[in-house]
Design a protein around this motif. Sequence first.
Motif, PDB file in Angstrom:
ATOM      1  N   LYS A 308      -5.795  34.676  -0.107  1.00  0.00           N
ATOM      2  CA  LYS A 308      -6.894  35.639  -0.225  1.00  0.00           C
ATOM      3  C   LYS A 308      -6.316  36.955  -0.713  1.00  0.00           C
ATOM      4  CE  LYS A 308     -10.460  35.883   2.574  1.00  0.00           C
ATOM      5  NZ  LYS A 308     -11.599  35.851   1.628  1.00  0.00           N
ATOM      6  N   LEU A 310      -5.906  40.705  -0.908  1.00  0.00           N
ATOM      7  CA  LEU A 310      -6.195  41.803   0.016  1.00  0.00           C
ATOM      8  C   LEU A 310      -6.074  43.177  -0.638  1.00  0.00           C
ATOM      9  CD1 LEU A 310      -4.234  40.499   3.148  1.00  0.00           C
ATOM     10  CD2 LEU A 310      -6.659  40.170   2.597  1.00  0.00           C
ATOM     11  N   GLU A 311      -5.198  43.298  -1.642  1.00  0.00           N
ATOM     12  CA  GLU A 311      -4.948  44.613  -2.251  1.00  0.00           C
ATOM     13  C   GLU A 311      -4.340  44.413  -3.619  1.00  0.00           C
ATOM     14  OE1 GLU A 311      -2.960  48.671  -0.575  1.00  0.00           O
ATOM     15  OE2 GLU A 311      -1.646  46.916  -0.611  1.00  0.00           O
ATOM     16  N   ARG A 322      -1.167  42.133  -2.899  1.00  0.00           N
ATOM     17  CA  ARG A 322      -0.905  41.756  -1.500  1.00  0.00           C
ATOM     18  C   ARG A 322      -1.942  40.726  -1.098  1.00  0.00           C
ATOM     19  NH1 ARG A 322      -2.517  43.525   3.593  1.00  0.00           N
ATOM     20  NH2 ARG A 322      -3.669  45.274   2.703  1.00  0.00           N
ATOM     21  N   MET A 323      -1.457  39.608  -0.560  1.00  0.00           N
ATOM     22  CA  MET A 323      -2.341  38.490  -0.244  1.00  0.00           C
ATOM     23  C   MET A 323      -2.098  37.979   1.167  1.00  0.00           C
ATOM     24  SD  MET A 323      -2.067  36.182  -3.696  1.00  0.00           S
ATOM     25  CE  MET A 323      -2.715  36.741  -5.277  1.00  0.00           C
ATOM     26  N   ASN A 324      -3.044  37.217   1.656  1.00  0.00           N
ATOM     27  CA  ASN A 324      -2.833  36.451   2.876  1.00  0.00           C
ATOM     28  C   ASN A 324      -2.469  35.033   2.452  1.00  0.00           C
ATOM     29  OD1 ASN A 324      -3.766  34.375   4.965  1.00  0.00           O
ATOM     30  ND2 ASN A 324      -3.785  36.261   6.154  1.00  0.00           N
ATOM     31  N   ASP A 329      -0.254  38.357   6.080  1.00  0.00           N
ATOM     32  CA  ASP A 329      -1.023  39.365   5.338  1.00  0.00           C
ATOM     33  C   ASP A 329      -0.156  40.237   4.439  1.00  0.00           C
ATOM     34  OD1 ASP A 329      -3.505  38.649   6.203  1.00  0.00           O
ATOM     35  OD2 ASP A 329      -3.670  40.194   7.752  1.00  0.00           O
ATOM     36  N   VAL A 346     -10.090  41.930  -5.479  1.00  0.00           N
ATOM     37  CA  VAL A 346      -9.884  42.060  -4.041  1.00  0.00           C
ATOM     38  C   VAL A 346     -10.987  41.317  -3.293  1.00  0.00           C
ATOM     39  CG1 VAL A 346      -9.833  43.675  -2.097  1.00  0.00           C
ATOM     40  CG2 VAL A 346      -8.636  44.244  -4.216  1.00  0.00           C
ATOM     41  N   GLY A 347     -10.579  40.527  -2.329  1.00  0.00           N
ATOM     42  CA  GLY A 347     -11.532  39.776  -1.508  1.00  0.00           C
ATOM     43  C   GLY A 347     -11.722  38.335  -1.940  1.00  0.00           C
TER      44      GLY A 347
END
Length: 365
Positions: A308, A310-311, A322-324, A329, A346-347
């Motif tokens: 996912k 994230l940034e 940046r991902m999960n 995270d 993002v998201g």
Amino acid sequence: MVASAVTQDAFVEFDRVQKSYDGETLVVKDLNLSMARGEFLTMLGPSGSGKTTCLMMLAGFETATHGEIRLEGREINNIPPHKRDIGMVFQNYALFPHMTVSENLSFPLEVRKMGKSEREEKVKRALDMVQMGEFGDRRPAQLSGGQQQRIALSRALVFDPTLVLMDEPLGALDKQLREHMQYEIKHLHENLGITVVYVTHDQSEALTMSDRVAVFNDGKIQQLAPPDQLYERPDNSFVAQFIGENNKLTGKVLNRAGDAVLVELPDGKTCEALAVNCGEPGSETLISIRPERVDVTEAAGPNTAQAKVLELIYLGDHIRCRMNVHGNDAFIVKVPNSAGHKHLIVGEDTMVTWATEDARALNPL
């Protein structure tokens, strides 16, 4: 690999060297290190790791508690600093404020009882070497920080030392000037063929300038290798985390097959990695993966994972994402800013993958 063995024809040698200031705690622990003539070796590590102590023992400002230090095959443990024929460059420049630039450079030549005409010739050559030939009559206070560091460098070279030691020499300069001076020092090293031992805590500085880097932690060399090998093939988790940006996934070894190991991750998924420094099945391990080795792709493979976003941070030549991934995270992916690469939002959910050989199973932190 911890350190190279001491060899017969080494130029600089640390042979089983230890250092303690209080008689109990070892700041340097059983150091064995050899370097060749003309080599640029950097001692890299966090504060308190022992790197500066090693440099000070080599310079003669500290005494080894145990072991021998040799220069060109000669033991120098009991030789005073001024008789070791070693040039020094410090972070604070250490220039005499009451002397002109030329007088600063002439001083180490006067100490060596050199005649006036020879001194003048060597001072001129050393100043020209760092593009400071027109500044001989100025005092240090009339120079910028970068100019002062050039003078400190030329003073270390003016008497043609067999070895030059540099202790965080660029630490006081701003980023742009520091990077420029890195290349200047490297070019001087190449052109003059001098032997350099350089101390820094700045990993990019070490990677840029060195033939080899000795990574210190807790008084020991964790790995001694050329810069590309340190980055691409770290021997343990400390080196992997200290050199460059690094993703880490913790897990438990399930089984080993040749050079590969299958690791169970906290989310129940598995990852196939190169078995570098990990234990037998059932033991904990840390998997190290460089951000630029991860691809955003839908292609299946042994190490394909859901992610996912994230940034996203735009950095010109690449996007830092940046991902999960596997519950982490802080998993970073560097996506090249070029045609053909997926546009991320993002998201959103996506897939990432990496090769087995780019995932290194190391000791747990």
